[in-house]
Write a protein that holds these residues in place. Structure first.
Motif, PDB file in Angstrom:
ATOM      1  N   LYS A  36       0.873  -1.148   0.050  1.00  0.00           N
ATOM      2  CA  LYS A  36       0.161   0.164  -0.049  1.00  0.00           C
ATOM      3  C   LYS A  36       0.898   1.203  -0.039  1.00  0.00           C
ATOM      4  CE  LYS A  36      -4.585   0.027   1.540  1.00  0.00           C
ATOM      5  NZ  LYS A  36      -4.977  -0.721   0.259  1.00  0.00           N
ATOM      6  N   ASP A  63      -0.162  -1.266  -4.404  1.00  0.00           N
ATOM      7  CA  ASP A  63      -1.255  -1.173  -4.602  1.00  0.00           C
ATOM      8  C   ASP A  63      -1.716   0.485  -4.105  1.00  0.00           C
ATOM      9  OD1 ASP A  63      -4.191  -0.841  -4.006  1.00  0.00           O
ATOM     10  OD2 ASP A  63      -4.219  -1.767  -1.959  1.00  0.00           O
ATOM     11  N   HIS A  91      -7.371   5.180   3.465  1.00  0.00           N
ATOM     12  CA  HIS A  91      -6.797   4.032   2.659  1.00  0.00           C
ATOM     13  C   HIS A  91      -5.942   3.147   3.294  1.00  0.00           C
ATOM     14  CE1 HIS A  91      -7.411   7.154  -0.616  1.00  0.00           C
ATOM     15  NE2 HIS A  91      -7.816   5.841  -1.327  1.00  0.00           N
ATOM     16  N   SER A  97       4.114   1.740   5.025  1.00  0.00           N
ATOM     17  CA  SER A  97       3.549   2.463   3.953  1.00  0.00           C
ATOM     18  C   SER A  97       4.241   3.716   3.503  1.00  0.00           C
ATOM     19  CB  SER A  97       2.121   2.810   4.084  1.00  0.00           C
ATOM     20  OG  SER A  97       1.252   1.624   4.440  1.00  0.00           O
TER      21      SER A  97
END
Ligand SMILES: NC(=O)c1ccc[n+]([C@@H]2O[C@H](COP(=O)([O-])OP(=O)(O)OC[C@H]3O[C@@H](n4cnc5c(N)ncnc54)[C@H](O)[C@@H]3O)[C@@H](O)[C@H]2O)c1
Ligand SMILES: [Zn+2]
Length: 362
Positions: A36, A63, A91, A97
């Motif tokens: 992510k 992603d 998100h 991330s």
């Protein structure tokens, strides 16, 4: 073509290539990040480059989500940070991330600040798309947002994991923005590297046509100088980083005195460098011919060397004395001794600054 910013465990590379954006996914694969990942940009840059970046990330099994902030300096605010934090939460971005700052200095400064603070710090990658961001703001880890009370008042030192520079994106950059970035490149030449200065003078037309090799050379050489200075003085505490402020004492004051509306940053710095050189001449440090060389080079990139008569000198003086870089009563300047060498002068009198400003007014 790669450069390393040596900072112990915070060491990171600066990759400078043309057409590197489509490869950003595979480059980031090596960094051990959560799949992510958030790309932070603005609508202007997003329209041009977010598709390439998102596709490249997806191809490498990331992603990604896209977060857009408004274009312009006013987006560098705590309010906009809050909107970005909310999107990151929506998100479900986690501590490993990364955020990718895809844009100029505004996107880079804000995304870097968000990265420094979201979940007490997440990794971020700078993908600078203006010349100014490629040669200056994306390197060095100064991240910040503005308050209504002043610019860059809330911030941190927070280094990126990597800086990825694609010189091809400069093709879409408005000419005026490009030239503004050139002012910072000229600055590097004057403070540290006479051969860079000469290179700029000798390659003016190839720079203007955005020749690959020539652009790579000037971006690389600028980043190398900034990286070396940052490595020796990461937190701007030893006085070494201070020389990067050549042209900025008066430059910032001219920006402030004209409410950041009249000049782009590099344009104000261009005037500031000419003024600082005038001061250096009056103090007997610099030869007039070295001022003339700077004026000629700056003018050839349409950079101003005088400021508009609408801007009051008193206002410039007032802003300068507020500036955090000045001591009460005397003003600190970075002054050139010759092209490629500057000194820090703590004791420039108000009268001398006033006199020089008078002479550089249109
Ligand atoms: N952190 C630091 O060390 C540091 C150093 C210098 C400046 N800064 C900060 O940088 C900011 C200024 O950055 P800037 O000069 O990059 O301005 P910017 O980020 O506002 O970008 C200038 C304009 O160019 C557009 N743009 C960006 N890339 C483009 C591209 N490839 N093609 C077409 N348009 C493009 C942007 O949307 C914007 O309209 C200021 O907030 C300043 O405080 C920070
Ligand atoms: Zn600057």
């Amino acid at each position: 073509m790669d450069i390393t910013v040596e900072l112990g465990e915070r060491t990171y590379p600066i990759l400078i290539r043309h057409n590197i954006l489509p490869k950003i996914g595979e480059i980031l694969e090596g960094l051990n990040l959560n799949p992510k990942i958030a790309v932070i940009t603005n609508p202007t840059v997003g329209k041009l480059y977010s598709k390439i970046v998102l596709e490249a990330l997806e191809k490498a099994s990331f992603d990604p989500c896209l977060i857009q902030i408004p274009d312009g300096e006013t987006a560098k605010s705590l309010e906009v940070c809050h909107l970005v934090y909310k999107e990151l939460l929506n998100h479900k971005l986690e501590r490993d991330s990364a955020l990718i700052a895809l844009g100029g200095g505004v996107v880079g400064d804000l995304a870097g600040f968000v990265a420094a603070t979201y979940l007490r710090g997440v990794p971020y990658i700078q993908v600078p798309t203006t010349l100014l961001a490629q040669v200056d703001s994306s390197v060095g880890g100064k991240v910040a947002v503005n308050l209504p009370e002043g610019k860059n008042l809330i911030g941190a030192f927070y280094q990126p994991k990597m800086v990825i520079i694609d010189t091809d994106v400069l093709k879409t950059l408005p000419k005026r923005e490009f030239n503004s970035g050139i002012a910072e490149v000229v600055k590097y030449g004057v403070i540290k590297d006479e051969s860079l200065f000469k290179y700029l003078s000798n390659h003016e037309s190839l720079i203007k046509t955005l020749d690959h090799d020539v652009l790579s050379y000037i971006v690389k050489t600028s980043c190398k100088i900034k990286a070396e200075i940052v490595s020796r003085d990461e937190r701007d505490a030893k006085g070494i980083r201070m020389i990067l402020n050549y042209g900025h004492t008066i430059g910032h004051a001219i920006e402030g005195a004209s409410n950041y509306e009249r000049y782009l940053h590099g344009e104000a710095v261009s005037i500031g460098m000419v003024c600082a050189s005038q001061i250096a001449i009056k103090k007997g440090y610099l030869l007039k011919e070295d001022l003339d060389r700077q004026k000629q080079l700056l003018s050839s990139f349409n950079l101003p060397i005088r400021f508009s008569s609408d801007i009051s000198i008193d206002k410039i003086m007032e802003v300068m004395e507020y500036d955090k870089k000045s001591n009460i009563g005397k003003i600190r300047f970075i002054l050139p001794k010759r092209i490629g060498c500057v000194i820090i002068e703590n004791n420039v009198s108000r009268d001398l600054v006033h006199e020089v400003l008078n002479g550089q007014r249109e």
